[in-house]
Design a protein around this motif. Structure first.
Motif, PDB file in Angstrom:
ATOM      1  N   VAL A 325      21.129 -15.881 -46.389  1.00 21.26           N
ATOM      2  CA  VAL A 325      22.586 -16.359 -46.280  1.00 21.26           C
ATOM      3  C   VAL A 325      23.807 -15.188 -46.559  1.00 21.26           C
ATOM      4  CG1 VAL A 325      22.324 -18.703 -47.162  1.00 21.26           C
ATOM      5  CG2 VAL A 325      22.534 -17.073 -48.765  1.00 21.26           C
ATOM      6  N   ARG A 326      23.199 -14.111 -47.125  1.00 21.02           N
ATOM      7  CA  ARG A 326      23.806 -12.793 -47.371  1.00 21.02           C
ATOM      8  C   ARG A 326      24.129 -12.166 -46.318  1.00 21.02           C
ATOM      9  NH1 ARG A 326      21.902 -10.986 -53.343  1.00 21.02           N
ATOM     10  NH2 ARG A 326      23.489 -12.156 -54.630  1.00 21.02           N
ATOM     11  N   ARG A 331      24.161 -17.175 -38.471  1.00 25.10           N
ATOM     12  CA  ARG A 331      24.608 -18.798 -38.284  1.00 25.10           C
ATOM     13  C   ARG A 331      22.825 -19.278 -38.209  1.00 25.10           C
ATOM     14  NH1 ARG A 331      27.128 -20.731 -33.445  1.00 25.10           N
ATOM     15  NH2 ARG A 331      27.222 -22.681 -34.919  1.00 25.10           N
ATOM     16  N   VAL A 332      22.502 -19.795 -39.386  1.00 27.95           N
ATOM     17  CA  VAL A 332      21.126 -20.124 -39.350  1.00 27.95           C
ATOM     18  C   VAL A 332      20.967 -21.554 -39.639  1.00 27.95           C
ATOM     19  CG1 VAL A 332      19.231 -19.815 -40.994  1.00 27.95           C
ATOM     20  CG2 VAL A 332      20.924 -18.026 -40.480  1.00 27.95           C
ATOM     21  N   VAL A 333      19.742 -22.098 -39.001  1.00 29.16           N
ATOM     22  CA  VAL A 333      19.258 -23.396 -39.554  1.00 29.16           C
ATOM     23  C   VAL A 333      18.030 -23.192 -40.288  1.00 29.16           C
ATOM     24  CG1 VAL A 333      18.243 -25.543 -38.625  1.00 29.16           C
ATOM     25  CG2 VAL A 333      20.073 -24.747 -37.276  1.00 29.16           C
ATOM     26  N   PHE A 334      18.121 -23.822 -41.483  1.00 28.11           N
ATOM     27  CA  PHE A 334      16.895 -23.665 -42.564  1.00 28.11           C
ATOM     28  C   PHE A 334      16.071 -25.181 -42.238  1.00 28.11           C
ATOM     29  CE2 PHE A 334      20.175 -21.048 -44.144  1.00 28.11           C
ATOM     30  CZ  PHE A 334      19.472 -20.138 -44.979  1.00 28.11           C
ATOM     31  N   VAL A 335      14.844 -24.915 -42.059  1.00 23.82           N
ATOM     32  CA  VAL A 335      14.028 -25.884 -41.729  1.00 23.82           C
ATOM     33  C   VAL A 335      13.066 -25.944 -43.121  1.00 23.82           C
ATOM     34  CG1 VAL A 335      12.131 -26.598 -40.104  1.00 23.82           C
ATOM     35  CG2 VAL A 335      14.130 -25.370 -39.232  1.00 23.82           C
ATOM     36  N   THR A 336      12.946 -27.114 -43.443  1.00 26.60           N
ATOM     37  CA  THR A 336      11.785 -27.242 -44.480  1.00 26.60           C
ATOM     38  C   THR A 336      11.088 -28.456 -44.010  1.00 26.60           C
ATOM     39  OG1 THR A 336      13.373 -28.924 -45.628  1.00 26.60           O
ATOM     40  CG2 THR A 336      13.512 -26.516 -46.586  1.00 26.60           C
ATOM     41  N   ARG A 337      10.080 -28.733 -44.920  1.00 30.61           N
ATOM     42  CA  ARG A 337       9.063 -29.694 -44.513  1.00 30.61           C
ATOM     43  C   ARG A 337       8.545 -30.603 -45.646  1.00 30.61           C
ATOM     44  NH1 ARG A 337       7.180 -29.062 -39.397  1.00 30.61           N
ATOM     45  NH2 ARG A 337       7.584 -27.234 -38.428  1.00 30.61           N
ATOM     46  N   GLY A 338       9.084 -31.787 -45.920  1.00 37.21           N
ATOM     47  CA  GLY A 338       8.574 -32.665 -46.871  1.00 37.21           C
ATOM     48  C   GLY A 338       9.264 -32.476 -47.946  1.00 37.21           C
ATOM     49  N   VAL A 339      10.429 -32.132 -48.067  1.00 32.46           N
ATOM     50  CA  VAL A 339      11.625 -32.120 -49.187  1.00 32.46           C
ATOM     51  C   VAL A 339      12.037 -33.785 -49.514  1.00 32.46           C
ATOM     52  CG1 VAL A 339      13.888 -31.695 -50.108  1.00 32.46           C
ATOM     53  CG2 VAL A 339      12.422 -29.641 -49.069  1.00 32.46           C
ATOM     54  N   VAL A 340      12.525 -34.125 -48.497  1.00 30.71           N
ATOM     55  CA  VAL A 340      12.785 -35.832 -48.698  1.00 30.71           C
ATOM     56  C   VAL A 340      11.541 -36.580 -49.243  1.00 30.71           C
ATOM     57  CG1 VAL A 340      13.769 -37.550 -47.461  1.00 30.71           C
ATOM     58  CG2 VAL A 340      14.328 -35.438 -46.835  1.00 30.71           C
ATOM     59  N   SER A 356      25.436 -24.983 -51.499  1.00 25.50           N
ATOM     60  CA  SER A 356      26.361 -24.231 -52.185  1.00 25.50           C
ATOM     61  C   SER A 356      26.940 -23.349 -51.153  1.00 25.50           C
ATOM     62  CB  SER A 356      25.811 -23.343 -53.407  1.00 25.50           C
ATOM     63  OG  SER A 356      25.539 -24.561 -54.215  1.00 25.50           O
ATOM     64  N   ALA A 357      26.067 -22.642 -50.323  1.00 25.47           N
ATOM     65  CA  ALA A 357      26.765 -21.543 -49.160  1.00 25.47           C
ATOM     66  C   ALA A 357      27.485 -22.325 -48.359  1.00 25.47           C
ATOM     67  CB  ALA A 357      25.492 -20.962 -48.840  1.00 25.47           C
ATOM     68  N   PHE A 361      31.232 -21.090 -46.588  1.00 29.89           N
ATOM     69  CA  PHE A 361      31.171 -20.764 -45.305  1.00 29.89           C
ATOM     70  C   PHE A 361      30.632 -22.117 -44.378  1.00 29.89           C
ATOM     71  CE2 PHE A 361      29.708 -17.248 -47.883  1.00 29.89           C
ATOM     72  CZ  PHE A 361      30.634 -16.207 -47.664  1.00 29.89           C
ATOM     73  N   PRO A 362      31.642 -22.838 -44.275  1.00 26.18           N
ATOM     74  CA  PRO A 362      31.509 -24.200 -43.350  1.00 26.18           C
ATOM     75  C   PRO A 362      31.045 -23.729 -42.216  1.00 26.18           C
ATOM     76  CG  PRO A 362      33.677 -24.229 -44.661  1.00 26.18           C
ATOM     77  CD  PRO A 362      33.143 -23.041 -44.871  1.00 26.18           C
ATOM     78  N   GLY A 363      30.095 -24.367 -41.336  1.00 22.63           N
ATOM     79  CA  GLY A 363      29.734 -24.323 -40.046  1.00 22.63           C
ATOM     80  C   GLY A 363      28.702 -22.983 -39.884  1.00 22.63           C
ATOM     81  N   ARG A 364      28.288 -22.417 -40.836  1.00 22.03           N
ATOM     82  CA  ARG A 364      27.371 -21.233 -40.581  1.00 22.03           C
ATOM     83  C   ARG A 364      26.117 -21.705 -40.771  1.00 22.03           C
ATOM     84  NH1 ARG A 364      29.281 -15.745 -43.342  1.00 22.03           N
ATOM     85  NH2 ARG A 364      27.286 -15.519 -42.809  1.00 22.03           N
ATOM     86  N   PHE A 365      25.637 -22.700 -41.717  1.00 22.06           N
ATOM     87  CA  PHE A 365      24.538 -23.093 -41.993  1.00 22.06           C
ATOM     88  C   PHE A 365      24.151 -24.409 -42.098  1.00 22.06           C
ATOM     89  CE2 PHE A 365      26.184 -19.584 -45.107  1.00 22.06           C
ATOM     90  CZ  PHE A 365      25.283 -18.714 -44.535  1.00 22.06           C
ATOM     91  N   ARG A 366      23.113 -24.775 -41.193  1.00 19.41           N
ATOM     92  CA  ARG A 366      22.351 -26.097 -41.274  1.00 19.41           C
ATOM     93  C   ARG A 366      21.085 -26.025 -42.274  1.00 19.41           C
ATOM     94  NH1 ARG A 366      26.130 -29.857 -39.063  1.00 19.41           N
ATOM     95  NH2 ARG A 366      27.212 -28.965 -37.423  1.00 19.41           N
ATOM     96  N   LEU A 367      21.012 -27.448 -42.754  1.00 17.02           N
ATOM     97  CA  LEU A 367      19.709 -27.736 -43.426  1.00 17.02           C
ATOM     98  C   LEU A 367      19.008 -29.016 -42.376  1.00 17.02           C
ATOM     99  CD1 LEU A 367      20.978 -27.871 -46.677  1.00 17.02           C
ATOM    100  CD2 LEU A 367      18.982 -26.638 -46.050  1.00 17.02           C
ATOM    101  N   VAL A 368      17.600 -28.781 -42.234  1.00 16.88           N
ATOM    102  CA  VAL A 368      16.757 -29.651 -41.453  1.00 16.88           C
ATOM    103  C   VAL A 368      15.517 -29.853 -42.274  1.00 16.88           C
ATOM    104  CG1 VAL A 368      15.693 -30.523 -39.433  1.00 16.88           C
ATOM    105  CG2 VAL A 368      17.811 -29.240 -39.327  1.00 16.88           C
ATOM    106  N   ASP A 369      15.161 -31.097 -42.650  1.00 20.38           N
ATOM    107  CA  ASP A 369      13.830 -31.298 -43.052  1.00 20.38           C
ATOM    108  C   ASP A 369      13.102 -32.224 -42.232  1.00 20.38           C
ATOM    109  OD1 ASP A 369      12.372 -31.090 -45.568  1.00 20.38           O
ATOM    110  OD2 ASP A 369      12.134 -33.177 -45.548  1.00 20.38           O
TER     111      ASP A 369
END
Length: 373
Positions: A325-326, A331-340, A356-357, A361-369
């Motif tokens: 994020v630094r 512009r990044v999609v962070f992918v995790t597996r099994g957090v939910v 928090s990031a 910085f709205p619009g720059r980062f996405r989270l996908v599980d």
């Protein structure tokens, strides 16, 4: 309904509470009950922003009954933190907890609810009960008071959403800066003998605050109470005096139809209702939210998966996510597996950090599980 003594409980004999249990070693008392629109249909008339809301005065009634159970006559303070929205079907379990009094005779009070077994309890109100009695300070024998100027009630309840049970103000007057009102319950809820003061009656008592100096337009809900005492129970029609201002706090005196004291409130603070659609969002995360498609090459995907050592993995994943994020203009999609599902608890730190990031910085980062492969 039924005999609760067989389960080691004491019957409370109250319309909103069913049983009480004394905790061992002087640990205090817990009172229990259930709320539903089927068991207490009059609650359906208390509608705010399109939702059926348990009235703030209902929490006062619960606190007064808890005081009766523990020999504590005064609500020294009561703060309502989270609204209680009642479901159309089903019941809400209630818990009222009173601690053992301290050396000064003050006991802490907490009121909780939950709508189904297994969920966390939500604390709606906190306060303090004391044994010191509140003395009435209003002689309401002369009614209406001398010099009273009648106030126009035409359309008074228009646009409020309140049903007939909560439209209790029948007359109002002004004398100097004080407001006086007459409040009555409709015939269909006149069975008030088991209440200290019926929540619908006390709620209507507060409606006269709309005529006080600096009163805000629209519906105001009770927020913080101090110095509340009950002098007599079972009233269905009352005389009311409201003094002070909506901005600085309101003093309330309530008498019965003959002028005898019923209740006193030292100070009440009101506030506009919060947006009730956001109440449940404080406690739940919404998953499976659609994400708009992006052109190839616009973003990159970073997969972060924990290992067997949860603690070491959590530190490593947090450090890696922070590094990404630094990066300038990333512009990044962070992918995790099994957090939910809880299969990868270490990767949950990625969600906390990236959220928090996202606020910075709205619009720059996405989270996908995702699950599995």
């Amino acid at each position: 309904a039924g005999d609760v003594s067989g389960a080691g409980l004491a019957s409370v004999e109250h319309p909103l509470l069913g049983a009480a249990v004394e905790l061992p070693d002087g640990g205090g008392v817990i009172l229990t009950g259930r709320l539903s629109l089927r068991a207490q249909p009059w609650l359906a008339d208390h509608v705010v922003d399109g939702r059926v809301l348990f009235p703030g005065t209902g929490f006062v009634e619960l606190a007064l009954r808890a005081g009766d159970e523990t020999g504590l006559q005064q609500i020294e303070e009561l703060t309502l933190a989270v609204p209680l929205v009642l479901p159309e079907t089903g019941a809400i379990a209630m818990r009222v907890r009173v601690s053992a009094p301290d050396a000064n005779g003050r006991a802490e009070l907490d009121i909780y609810s939950r709508d189904r077994d297994g969920e966390e309890w939500i604390r709606h109100a906190t306060g303090v009960l004391t044994a010191a009695a509140v003395e009435p300070a209003w002689d309401a024998a002369h009614w209406p008071p001398a010099g009273a100027v009648a106030l126009d009630l035409a359309g008074f309840y228009d646009g409020t959403g309140y049903g007939p049970t909560f439209q209790g103000v029948t007359a109002a007057w002004r004398v100097s800066d004080d407001v006086f009102a007459e409040v009555t319950l409709p015939e269909r809820v006149r069975d008030v003998t088991a209440f200290g003061i019926h929540p619908a009656l006390l709620d209507a008592v507060l409606h006269g605050a709309a005529f006080l100096e600096s009163a805000e337009p629209g519906t105001l809900l009770p927020y913080a109470w101090t110095g509340v005492g009950l002098h007599a129970s079972g009233a269905a029609t009352v005389r009311v005096r409201l003094s002070g201002s909506a901005s600085a706090g309101i003093g309330i005196a309530v008498a019965d139809g003959t002028g005898g004291p019923v209740a006193t409130v030292g100070t009440l603070h009101l506030r506009a209702p919060e947006h009730l659609d956001r109440v449940n969002s404080l406690y739940r995360v919404e998953w499976s939210v659609p994400v708009p498609a992006v052109e190839a090459g616009e973003v990159r995907f970073v997969e972060l998966v924990g290992g067997e050592d949860v603690v070491a993995s959590a530190h490593a994943l947090a450090a890696r996510a922070l590094e990404v994020v630094r990066e300038p203009d990333a512009r990044v999609v962070f992918v995790t597996r099994g957090v939910v599902s809880g299969a990868d608890p270490a990767a949950a730190v990625v969600w906390g950090l990236v959220r928090s990031a996202q606020t910075e910085f709205p619009g720059r980062f996405r989270l996908v599980d995702v699950e599995g492969g």
